[in-house]
Design an enzyme around this catalytic site. Structure first.
Site, mmCIF file in Angstrom:
data_model
loop_
_atom_site.group_PDB
_atom_site.id
_atom_site.type_symbol
_atom_site.label_atom_id
_atom_site.label_comp_id
_atom_site.label_asym_id
_atom_site.label_seq_id
_atom_site.Cartn_x
_atom_site.Cartn_y
_atom_site.Cartn_z
ATOM 1 N N ARG A 42 0.552 -0.856 0.281
ATOM 2 C CA ARG A 42 0.096 0.086 0.018
ATOM 3 C C ARG A 42 1.069 1.220 0.018
ATOM 4 O O ARG A 42 0.873 1.954 0.000
ATOM 5 C CB ARG A 42 -1.079 0.152 1.374
ATOM 6 C CG ARG A 42 -2.232 -1.045 1.498
ATOM 7 C CD ARG A 42 -2.206 -0.934 2.682
ATOM 8 N NE ARG A 42 -2.218 -2.748 3.471
ATOM 9 C CZ ARG A 42 -3.032 -3.056 4.258
ATOM 10 N NH1 ARG A 42 -3.761 -2.372 4.797
ATOM 11 N NH2 ARG A 42 -2.625 -3.934 4.936
ATOM 12 N N GLY A 43 2.099 0.776 0.362
ATOM 13 C CA GLY A 43 3.018 2.441 0.071
ATOM 14 C C GLY A 43 3.317 3.070 -0.177
ATOM 15 O O GLY A 43 3.322 4.534 -0.381
ATOM 16 N N ASP A 102 14.445 -0.528 0.351
ATOM 17 C CA ASP A 102 15.957 -0.622 1.006
ATOM 18 C C ASP A 102 16.847 -1.771 0.493
ATOM 19 O O ASP A 102 17.739 -0.950 -0.240
ATOM 20 C CB ASP A 102 15.101 -1.156 2.216
ATOM 21 C CG ASP A 102 15.383 -1.042 3.413
ATOM 22 O OD1 ASP A 102 16.475 -0.249 4.071
ATOM 23 O OD2 ASP A 102 15.106 -2.577 4.190
ATOM 24 N N THR A 103 16.707 -2.669 1.089
ATOM 25 C CA THR A 103 17.460 -4.007 0.185
ATOM 26 C C THR A 103 17.356 -3.850 -0.827
ATOM 27 O O THR A 103 18.025 -4.100 -1.875
ATOM 28 C CB THR A 103 17.593 -4.862 1.377
ATOM 29 O OG1 THR A 103 15.920 -5.993 -0.078
ATOM 30 C CG2 THR A 103 16.703 -5.634 2.519
ATOM 31 N N LEU A 107 11.929 -4.953 -5.195
ATOM 32 C CA LEU A 107 11.996 -4.585 -6.736
ATOM 33 C C LEU A 107 12.760 -5.522 -7.059
ATOM 34 O O LEU A 107 11.784 -5.960 -9.074
ATOM 35 C CB LEU A 107 12.300 -3.533 -6.476
ATOM 36 C CG LEU A 107 11.979 -1.899 -6.427
ATOM 37 C CD1 LEU A 107 11.388 -1.550 -8.065
ATOM 38 C CD2 LEU A 107 10.148 -2.143 -5.512
HETATM 39 P P1 IMP Z 1 13.197 -3.806 0.713
HETATM 40 O O1 IMP Z 1 14.064 -3.081 -0.680
HETATM 41 O O2 IMP Z 1 13.000 -5.109 -0.650
HETATM 42 O O3 IMP Z 1 13.926 -4.367 1.007
HETATM 43 O O4 IMP Z 1 12.123 -3.477 1.013
HETATM 44 C C1 IMP Z 1 10.846 -2.438 0.616
HETATM 45 C C2 IMP Z 1 10.226 -2.357 1.292
HETATM 46 O O5 IMP Z 1 10.540 -2.543 2.815
HETATM 47 C C3 IMP Z 1 9.649 -0.586 1.085
HETATM 48 O O6 IMP Z 1 9.095 -1.270 0.436
HETATM 49 C C4 IMP Z 1 8.790 -0.427 2.632
HETATM 50 O O7 IMP Z 1 7.438 -1.458 3.065
HETATM 51 C C5 IMP Z 1 9.561 -1.330 3.276
HETATM 52 N N1 IMP Z 1 10.329 -0.702 4.299
HETATM 53 C C6 IMP Z 1 11.963 -0.210 3.956
HETATM 54 N N2 IMP Z 1 11.787 0.627 4.701
HETATM 55 C C7 IMP Z 1 11.290 1.274 5.402
HETATM 56 C C8 IMP Z 1 10.865 1.908 6.518
HETATM 57 O O8 IMP Z 1 12.485 3.401 7.102
HETATM 58 N N3 IMP Z 1 10.139 2.172 6.729
HETATM 59 C C9 IMP Z 1 8.754 1.723 6.548
HETATM 60 N N4 IMP Z 1 8.798 0.724 5.929
HETATM 61 C C10 IMP Z 1 9.740 0.843 5.184
HETATM 62 MG MG MG Z 2 6.534 -0.772 0.318
#
Ligand code: IMP
Ligand code: MG
Length: 182
Positions: A42-43, A102-103, A107
């Site tokens: 939902r972000g 983030d990681t 994506l």
């Molecule tokens: P990643 O890039 O696979 O680690 O995941 C990214 C997702 O992790 C984002 O779309 C968010 O839903 C969640 N996420 C990463 N960092 C944050 C944060 O600082 N606050 C809240 N959600 C986060």
């Molecule tokens: Mg997200």
């Protein structure tokens, strides 16, 4: 649960300016063509809604829900589609719109899945990027803000489903436990 406060990191006004800038970059890249904006629920909803309205490029909107979870045994991440797209991406200009990378694992997997469906082009647009946390290489085409390794909320981003509706981006600051002075 712990007590926390939220410190503003990026103001509503800064976000609005950045969203306009990103829209101009996308318009430049797709002059006269159409795009399919794909939001990950939902972000990305609030960012996508604002971005879409700043675009001059004709856009169709679609959404996906993916869940990622750590597989501790393999120390790798698996990403499952919980709700797939309604649109066919074949031959389309796809722009994936994310709240925060983030990681990069989510994506990366979403890109892999969408690539198998033969889009004409595929680009990534993220409001926030935490480069220090990256575990996998991913090429981001449009980045709003690079931020430090802090937990953020607001403008669509949640902490346990809270704070998505804040109009700014804030850092969650854990508060020291109150010591009883007797
Ligand atoms: P990643 O890039 O696979 O680690 O995941 C990214 C997702 O992790 C984002 O779309 C968010 O839903 C969640 N996420 C990463 N960092 C944050 C944060 O600082 N606050 C809240 N959600 C986060
Ligand atoms: Mg997200």
């Amino acid at each position: 649960m712990f007590n926390y406060s939220i410190d503003t990191l990026i103001s509503k006004e800064e976000i609005a300016l950045k969203v306009k800038e990103l829209a101009r970059l996308i318009d430049e890249d797709f002059k006269g063509e159409k795009v399919l904006l794909i939001g990950l629920l939902r972000g990305s909803v609030i960012f996508l809604s604002d971005l879409a309205r700043e675009l001059e490029t004709e856009a169709t909107l679609d959404f996906m829900v993916v869940s990622s979870y750590g597989n501790e045994m393999e120390s790798s991440r698996d990403v499952k589609i919980k709700k797939d797209l309604e649109e066919d991406v074949r031959g389309r200009n796809v722009v994936i719109v994310e709240d925060i990378i983030d990681t990069g694992n989510t994506l990366k997997k979403v890109m892999e899945i969408l690539m198998t469906r033969d889009p004409k082009t595929i680009k990534i647009c993220t409001l926030l990027d935490k480069p220090e946390r990256r575990e996998t290489e991913i090429s981001i085409d449009y980045t709003g803000f690079k931020i430090p390794d802090e937990f953020v909320v607001g403008y669509g981003i949640d902490f346990a489903q809270k704070h998505r509706t804040l109009p700014y981006i804030g850092i969650v600051k854990k508060e020291e436990e109150q010591k009883d002075e007797k």
